[in-house]
Scaffold this motif. Sequence first.
Motif, PDB file in Angstrom:
ATOM      1  N   HIS A 111       1.442 -10.841  21.882  1.00 18.27           N
ATOM      2  CA  HIS A 111       2.883 -10.580  21.928  1.00 18.27           C
ATOM      3  C   HIS A 111       3.314  -9.847  23.210  1.00 18.27           C
ATOM      4  O   HIS A 111       4.367 -10.150  23.794  1.00 18.27           O
ATOM      5  CB  HIS A 111       3.248  -9.737  20.693  1.00 18.27           C
ATOM      6  CG  HIS A 111       4.664  -9.332  20.603  1.00 18.27           C
ATOM      7  ND1 HIS A 111       5.637 -10.145  20.077  1.00 18.27           N
ATOM      8  CD2 HIS A 111       5.305  -8.185  20.961  1.00 18.27           C
ATOM      9  CE1 HIS A 111       6.805  -9.528  20.119  1.00 18.27           C
ATOM     10  NE2 HIS A 111       6.628  -8.335  20.650  1.00 18.27           N
ATOM     11  N   HIS A 115       5.919 -11.187  26.230  1.00 20.59           N
ATOM     12  CA  HIS A 115       7.164 -10.561  26.710  1.00 20.59           C
ATOM     13  C   HIS A 115       7.327 -10.754  28.223  1.00 20.59           C
ATOM     14  O   HIS A 115       8.424 -11.013  28.713  1.00 20.59           O
ATOM     15  CB  HIS A 115       7.178  -9.070  26.393  1.00 20.59           C
ATOM     16  CG  HIS A 115       7.887  -8.739  25.108  1.00 20.59           C
ATOM     17  ND1 HIS A 115       9.193  -9.102  24.874  1.00 20.59           N
ATOM     18  CD2 HIS A 115       7.484  -8.066  24.001  1.00 20.59           C
ATOM     19  CE1 HIS A 115       9.559  -8.674  23.660  1.00 20.59           C
ATOM     20  NE2 HIS A 115       8.549  -8.056  23.108  1.00 20.59           N
ATOM     21  N   SER A 143       9.006  -1.888  25.253  1.00 23.36           N
ATOM     22  CA  SER A 143       9.667  -2.308  24.017  1.00 23.36           C
ATOM     23  C   SER A 143       9.569  -1.183  23.006  1.00 23.36           C
ATOM     24  O   SER A 143       9.176  -0.064  23.339  1.00 23.36           O
ATOM     25  CB  SER A 143       8.999  -3.579  23.500  1.00 23.36           C
ATOM     26  OG  SER A 143       7.709  -3.266  23.037  1.00 23.36           O
ATOM     27  N   GLY A 144       9.910  -1.508  21.742  1.00 18.38           N
ATOM     28  CA  GLY A 144       9.843  -0.492  20.698  1.00 18.38           C
ATOM     29  C   GLY A 144       8.404  -0.092  20.384  1.00 18.38           C
ATOM     30  O   GLY A 144       8.150   1.007  19.898  1.00 18.38           O
ATOM     31  N   GLY A 145       7.482  -0.970  20.659  1.00 22.64           N
ATOM     32  CA  GLY A 145       6.086  -0.691  20.322  1.00 22.64           C
ATOM     33  C   GLY A 145       5.175  -0.487  21.515  1.00 22.64           C
ATOM     34  O   GLY A 145       4.050  -0.011  21.370  1.00 22.64           O
ATOM     35  N   GLY A 170      10.859   2.322  24.125  1.00 21.72           N
ATOM     36  CA  GLY A 170      11.902   1.973  23.143  1.00 21.72           C
ATOM     37  C   GLY A 170      11.871   2.905  21.937  1.00 21.72           C
ATOM     38  O   GLY A 170      12.917   3.267  21.388  1.00 21.72           O
ATOM     39  N   ASP A 174      14.751   5.236  20.357  1.00 23.84           N
ATOM     40  CA  ASP A 174      15.093   5.217  18.927  1.00 23.84           C
ATOM     41  C   ASP A 174      15.029   6.622  18.320  1.00 23.84           C
ATOM     42  O   ASP A 174      15.888   7.009  17.524  1.00 23.84           O
ATOM     43  CB  ASP A 174      14.154   4.265  18.169  1.00 23.84           C
ATOM     44  CG  ASP A 174      14.331   2.821  18.627  1.00 23.84           C
ATOM     45  OD1 ASP A 174      15.413   2.486  19.150  1.00 23.84           O
ATOM     46  OD2 ASP A 174      13.385   2.024  18.479  1.00 23.84           O
ATOM     47  N   GLY A 187      18.288   2.201  21.541  1.00 25.12           N
ATOM     48  CA  GLY A 187      18.436   1.763  22.931  1.00 25.12           C
ATOM     49  C   GLY A 187      19.845   1.309  23.294  1.00 25.12           C
ATOM     50  O   GLY A 187      20.461   1.854  24.219  1.00 25.12           O
ATOM     51  N   PRO A 188      20.400   0.332  22.566  1.00 25.66           N
ATOM     52  CA  PRO A 188      21.713  -0.191  22.974  1.00 25.66           C
ATOM     53  C   PRO A 188      22.808   0.878  22.943  1.00 25.66           C
ATOM     54  O   PRO A 188      23.646   0.939  23.837  1.00 25.66           O
ATOM     55  CB  PRO A 188      21.984  -1.293  21.941  1.00 25.66           C
ATOM     56  CG  PRO A 188      20.632  -1.677  21.421  1.00 25.66           C
ATOM     57  CD  PRO A 188      19.791  -0.453  21.490  1.00 25.66           C
ATOM     58  N   ASP A 191      22.359   3.380  25.812  1.00 29.41           N
ATOM     59  CA  ASP A 191      22.734   2.661  27.035  1.00 29.41           C
ATOM     60  C   ASP A 191      24.267   2.687  27.213  1.00 29.41           C
ATOM     61  O   ASP A 191      24.783   3.054  28.277  1.00 29.41           O
ATOM     62  CB  ASP A 191      22.225   1.212  26.907  1.00 29.41           C
ATOM     63  CG  ASP A 191      22.269   0.433  28.204  1.00 29.41           C
ATOM     64  OD1 ASP A 191      22.845   0.939  29.168  1.00 29.41           O
ATOM     65  OD2 ASP A 191      21.727  -0.698  28.239  1.00 29.41           O
ATOM     66  N   GLY A 275      12.294  -5.151  24.889  1.00 28.16           N
ATOM     67  CA  GLY A 275      13.666  -4.764  24.546  1.00 28.16           C
ATOM     68  C   GLY A 275      14.323  -3.822  25.537  1.00 28.16           C
ATOM     69  O   GLY A 275      15.523  -3.945  25.825  1.00 28.16           O
ATOM     70  N   VAL A 276      13.554  -2.886  26.108  1.00 26.35           N
ATOM     71  CA  VAL A 276      14.144  -1.906  27.040  1.00 26.35           C
ATOM     72  C   VAL A 276      14.517  -2.573  28.381  1.00 26.35           C
ATOM     73  O   VAL A 276      15.287  -2.010  29.166  1.00 26.35           O
ATOM     74  CB  VAL A 276      13.202  -0.687  27.215  1.00 26.35           C
ATOM     75  CG1 VAL A 276      13.807   0.386  28.100  1.00 26.35           C
ATOM     76  CG2 VAL A 276      12.844  -0.076  25.851  1.00 26.35           C
ATOM     77  N   ASN A 279      18.081  -2.623  29.291  1.00 24.58           N
ATOM     78  CA  ASN A 279      18.793  -1.390  29.649  1.00 24.58           C
ATOM     79  C   ASN A 279      19.485  -1.498  31.018  1.00 24.58           C
ATOM     80  O   ASN A 279      18.837  -1.800  32.030  1.00 24.58           O
ATOM     81  CB  ASN A 279      17.804  -0.218  29.645  1.00 24.58           C
ATOM     82  CG  ASN A 279      18.488   1.101  29.877  1.00 24.58           C
ATOM     83  OD1 ASN A 279      18.611   1.560  31.003  1.00 24.58           O
ATOM     84  ND2 ASN A 279      18.984   1.703  28.809  1.00 24.58           N
ATOM     85  N   LEU A 306      14.618  -9.199  23.861  1.00 22.12           N
ATOM     86  CA  LEU A 306      14.114  -8.799  22.543  1.00 22.12           C
ATOM     87  C   LEU A 306      13.134  -9.861  22.036  1.00 22.12           C
ATOM     88  O   LEU A 306      12.940 -10.896  22.674  1.00 22.12           O
ATOM     89  CB  LEU A 306      15.276  -8.607  21.567  1.00 22.12           C
ATOM     90  CG  LEU A 306      16.259  -7.487  21.948  1.00 22.12           C
ATOM     91  CD1 LEU A 306      17.469  -7.503  21.046  1.00 22.12           C
ATOM     92  CD2 LEU A 306      15.602  -6.118  21.899  1.00 22.12           C
ATOM     93  N   ASP A 307      12.534  -9.598  20.870  1.00 15.13           N
ATOM     94  CA  ASP A 307      11.527 -10.527  20.350  1.00 15.13           C
ATOM     95  C   ASP A 307      12.101 -11.931  20.159  1.00 15.13           C
ATOM     96  O   ASP A 307      13.197 -12.090  19.602  1.00 15.13           O
ATOM     97  CB  ASP A 307      10.973  -9.997  19.019  1.00 15.13           C
ATOM     98  CG  ASP A 307      10.099  -8.769  19.236  1.00 15.13           C
ATOM     99  OD1 ASP A 307       9.765  -8.486  20.399  1.00 15.13           O
ATOM    100  OD2 ASP A 307       9.764  -8.119  18.243  1.00 15.13           O
TER     101      ASP A 307
END
Length: 331
Positions: A111, A115, A143-145, A170, A174, A187-188, A191, A275-276, A279, A306-307
């Motif tokens: 994964h 990305h 990303s978030g992970g 990310g 959060d 994040g959003p 931002d 995901g970031v 930004n 994003l995913d």
Amino acid sequence: MNILGIESSCDETAAAIVSDGVYVRSTIIATSLGDHQRFGGIIPEIASRRQIEFIHEVVTTSLAQAQMTLEDIDAIAVTRSPGLMGSLLVGLMFARGIARAQKKPLIEIDHVKAHLYSNYVQLPEEPPACGLSSLPAVGLVVSGGHSSLFYIKDFKNLQLLGSTRDDAAGEAFDKVARILGLGYPGGPVIDRLSSQGINEEIKFPQASLPGSYDFSFSGLKTAVLYYTQKHKHKPGFSVAKVAYAFQESVVAVLTEKSLKACQKMKVKTLLIGGGVAANSALRSLLKTRAQAQGINVFFPPMALCLDNAAMVAGLAFHWHKDFLSFGTKRR
Ligand code: KG4
Ligand code: ZN
């Protein structure tokens, strides 16, 4: 070569069809995000149950949107790891089932590397993607992970240069959003809010970890927590100003390390993913600083930050010659 990609590592259930590793024929994404918001983060058990509910329709819609049937598909690609175990298993088992039933090869994809590949796939009516001729490159996945830096010789040879020692970028967005009472995902909203909180008064730490390409965001998160606890009842306290100062620290560290890695590895291409990568401050600082150093920086289209499954189907194209027919290769 048409590859059907399936992605189910977290709260998104996605399917896409990509031709020749570049051209996106369809991309469908369902998400259970709304079910998790009241808990302030992803609940793995809920995410995996929603994956089961969504996956069949997401895959069939993806085929329909591309005006294809499984007969037109040459191989199936699926995210193998990393991610939430229950969520991953839904996509993996669904993909394995299709591959077996259709006697088509199955390619299992990482994964995080996928990305970065988001930079190479091209959505209909979008400008051409950056093109593989731009390799070798340095890749930053945020990303978030994950927060990781790679040296990318090509998409079969990625070398990990560094990663986060604690929170992912990310995840820091959060958690700070939760401290500031801004909801999930952070994040959003951080931002957006940051543009109303530009200031020089608040400075948060930037963990530079000299001599390494690793990141650390937990000290920054704690600094935001202590600052907020101390100041939130004082006159003049502004959530937007805190959000701005936090974002500035994250973006500065990510930019600094990525450009240092480009210098060290002597490459002129920097790929951002995750995901970031959506930004706006990261996009603008990296573009300015990279340009000054003669480095071309690429971000995926917003829809692919994003995913998504287009990145999975696209990356799988580079492995298709390696797999045994009807067999499985893990990438
Ligand atoms: O790549 P992704 O969909 O999932 C993982 O693989 O983790 O990334 C989700 C993460 C979340 O932590 C979210 O807060 C962050 O990406 N994110 C952002 C922005 N949009 C999403 N972070 C900063 N600025 C944004 N505009
Ligand atoms: Zn992701």
